[in-house]
Design a protein around this motif. Structure first.
Motif, mmCIF file in Angstrom:
data_model
loop_
_atom_site.group_PDB
_atom_site.id
_atom_site.type_symbol
_atom_site.label_atom_id
_atom_site.label_comp_id
_atom_site.label_asym_id
_atom_site.label_seq_id
_atom_site.Cartn_x
_atom_site.Cartn_y
_atom_site.Cartn_z
ATOM 1 N N GLY A 14 -38.315 13.675 12.677
ATOM 2 C CA GLY A 14 -38.663 14.737 11.725
ATOM 3 C C GLY A 14 -37.455 15.590 11.390
ATOM 4 O O GLY A 14 -37.237 15.976 10.231
ATOM 5 N N ALA A 15 -36.661 15.898 12.420
ATOM 6 C CA ALA A 15 -35.457 16.698 12.187
ATOM 7 C C ALA A 15 -34.471 15.956 11.303
ATOM 8 O O ALA A 15 -33.803 16.554 10.440
ATOM 9 C CB ALA A 15 -34.824 17.051 13.521
ATOM 10 N N LEU A 16 -34.378 14.628 11.488
ATOM 11 C CA LEU A 16 -33.489 13.822 10.651
ATOM 12 C C LEU A 16 -33.939 13.832 9.192
ATOM 13 O O LEU A 16 -33.117 13.955 8.271
ATOM 14 C CB LEU A 16 -33.441 12.395 11.194
ATOM 15 N N ILE A 17 -35.252 13.733 8.995
ATOM 16 C CA ILE A 17 -35.796 13.744 7.628
ATOM 17 C C ILE A 17 -35.529 15.083 6.949
ATOM 18 O O ILE A 17 -35.114 15.154 5.786
ATOM 19 C CB ILE A 17 -37.301 13.418 7.655
ATOM 20 N N VAL A 18 -35.737 16.154 7.706
ATOM 21 C CA VAL A 18 -35.492 17.486 7.151
ATOM 22 C C VAL A 18 -34.005 17.669 6.815
ATOM 23 O O VAL A 18 -33.634 18.217 5.769
ATOM 24 C CB VAL A 18 -35.970 18.575 8.121
ATOM 25 N N CYS A 20 -31.871 15.335 6.122
ATOM 26 C CA CYS A 20 -31.527 14.523 4.938
ATOM 27 C C CYS A 20 -31.994 15.196 3.648
ATOM 28 O O CYS A 20 -31.284 15.207 2.635
ATOM 29 C CB CYS A 20 -32.154 13.136 5.058
ATOM 30 N N SER A 21 -33.198 15.763 3.686
ATOM 31 C CA SER A 21 -33.710 16.421 2.490
ATOM 32 C C SER A 21 -32.897 17.657 2.138
ATOM 33 O O SER A 21 -32.743 18.004 0.966
ATOM 34 C CB SER A 21 -35.182 16.798 2.683
ATOM 35 N N LEU A 22 -32.343 18.335 3.141
ATOM 36 C CA LEU A 22 -31.524 19.522 2.891
ATOM 37 C C LEU A 22 -30.105 19.173 2.476
ATOM 38 O O LEU A 22 -29.431 19.973 1.819
ATOM 39 C CB LEU A 22 -31.490 20.416 4.130
ATOM 40 N N SER A 23 -29.639 17.995 2.841
ATOM 41 C CA SER A 23 -28.255 17.629 2.540
ATOM 42 C C SER A 23 -28.121 16.731 1.304
ATOM 43 O O SER A 23 -27.050 16.683 0.691
ATOM 44 C CB SER A 23 -27.619 16.923 3.739
ATOM 45 N N ALA A 24 -29.171 16.038 0.907
ATOM 46 C CA ALA A 24 -29.101 15.126 -0.243
ATOM 47 C C ALA A 24 -29.429 15.887 -1.537
ATOM 48 O O ALA A 24 -30.279 16.769 -1.546
ATOM 49 C CB ALA A 24 -30.059 13.963 -0.057
ATOM 50 N N TYR A 25 -28.744 15.502 -2.595
ATOM 51 C CA TYR A 25 -29.046 16.053 -3.914
ATOM 52 C C TYR A 25 -28.645 15.027 -4.969
ATOM 53 O O TYR A 25 -27.805 14.159 -4.723
ATOM 54 C CB TYR A 25 -28.321 17.385 -4.160
ATOM 55 N N THR A 26 -29.274 15.111 -6.139
ATOM 56 C CA THR A 26 -28.997 14.168 -7.233
ATOM 57 C C THR A 26 -28.451 14.926 -8.444
ATOM 58 O O THR A 26 -28.807 16.080 -8.695
ATOM 59 C CB THR A 26 -30.269 13.401 -7.649
ATOM 60 N N VAL A 27 -27.612 14.243 -9.186
ATOM 61 C CA VAL A 27 -27.060 14.793 -10.427
ATOM 62 C C VAL A 27 -27.533 13.904 -11.582
ATOM 63 O O VAL A 27 -27.144 12.732 -11.652
ATOM 64 C CB VAL A 27 -25.524 14.852 -10.388
ATOM 65 N N PRO A 28 -28.383 14.411 -12.496
ATOM 66 C CA PRO A 28 -28.837 13.606 -13.638
ATOM 67 C C PRO A 28 -27.695 13.322 -14.611
ATOM 68 O O PRO A 28 -26.637 13.958 -14.558
ATOM 69 C CB PRO A 28 -29.917 14.500 -14.291
#
Length: 291
Positions: A14-18, A20-28
């Motif tokens: 769960g900590a890994l998922i959180v 990843c969600s806090l560190s990943a971002y996308t640029v359109p």
């Protein structure tokens, strides 16, 4: 029940998922971004895709990559011939360097405000080098091409690329419209008088030429008529002469009848002797009737 090892694994997952969600971002595709670490820019991202950042201490700011438009408020500009114009211009621009853009103007609102000042200054300077006629008609495209080039060069200082600057409207201020209209009307009236005078002069020339041609043609016709009449008289004299040579008595009769016709008309009084030679043929006519 789940043992302690399974619970720890679940918590770690769960900590890994959180994380990843806090560190990943996308640029359109239509955006670009800069990564800030504790408020300071550390990276610029201009290509679309999936990226990662340090969670909690880094955040992402997005900027539009598309062509943007800005419609400026109408402002007064003084032309080279001292005419005041109310100029309404618009521009198309894009953010070419997001890092420089962020450092100088922060956001789109700041960029439009700075762009407004820059473009108005350049528009005022360039229009001030040309007359009203050149701005409105003759050199408008050339002037705006120069304005676009100079605005783009100035905009690069703020990470902005100016694609185009155009004038939507260039009107005279309301207080000057009547004066300009009166000047235009006076000029048109002057031209109308000039054209009317030139037309009258040309009409007089044409009329004079026509009168001269009429006189020449009339003189030629009279001349030809006199010639023809003379030829006819000569022919008549010749015929009479021939007739006299053949029958003098008949010729004498014809000439006497012509004299009767020319001298004896209505209202004519003749005092002549009835036994005179002039009435010889009339007396012969009376004698023939008496027989």
């Amino acid at each position: 029940m789940m043992d302690r090892r399974g619970l720890s694994l679940l918590i770690a997952l769960g900590a890994l998922i959180v994380a990843c969600s806090l560190s990943a971002y996308t640029v359109p595709q239509w955006e670009q971004a800069i990564v800030l670490q504790l408020g300071e820019p550390v990276r610029t991202v201009q290509e679309p895709g999936l990226y990662f950042k340090l969670p909690l201490i880094q955040n992402v700011l997005y900027f539009d990559k598309r062509l943007l438009s800005y419609d400026a408020a109408p402002r007064e500009v003084l032309t080279k011939d001292k005419q005041q114009l109310l100029v309404d211009n618009f521009s198309r621009w894009r953010i070419s360097d997001p890092l420089q853009f962020y450092r100088t103007v922060r956001n789109e609102a700041g960029g439009q405000s700075r762009l407004d000042d820059v473009i108005y200054s350049i528009v005022r300077e360039n229009l001030g080098r040309h007359t009203l006629r050149e701005i409105v008609n003759e050199k408008r495209a050339e002037v705006m091409a120069t304005v676009t080039k100079e605005s783009n060069a100035k905009g690069r200082e703020y990470g902005i690329e100016v694609e185009d600057v155009r004038i939507k409207r260039a009107d005279l201020p309301e207080k000057n419209e009547l004066n300009v209209f009166n000047r235009m009307r006076t000029e048109r009236e002057r031209l109308a008088k000039k054209f009317r005078a030139e037309g009258d002069e040309e009409a007089r020339k044409i009329r004079s030429e026509a009168d001269k041609d009429v006189q020449i043609l009339t003189a030629e016709a009279r001349k030809q008529g006199e010639i023809t009449r003379g030829q006819g008289d000569a022919q008549a004299v010749k015929i009479f002469a021939d007739a006299y040579g053949r029958d003098p008595e008949f010729y004498q009769l014809v000439r006497t009848l012509e004299a009767y016709r020319n001298s004896i008309t209505d209202g004519t009084t003749l005092v002549l002797s009835p036994n005179g030679e002039f009435f010889r043929y009339l007396k012969q006519l009376d004698q023939s009737k008496a027989r």
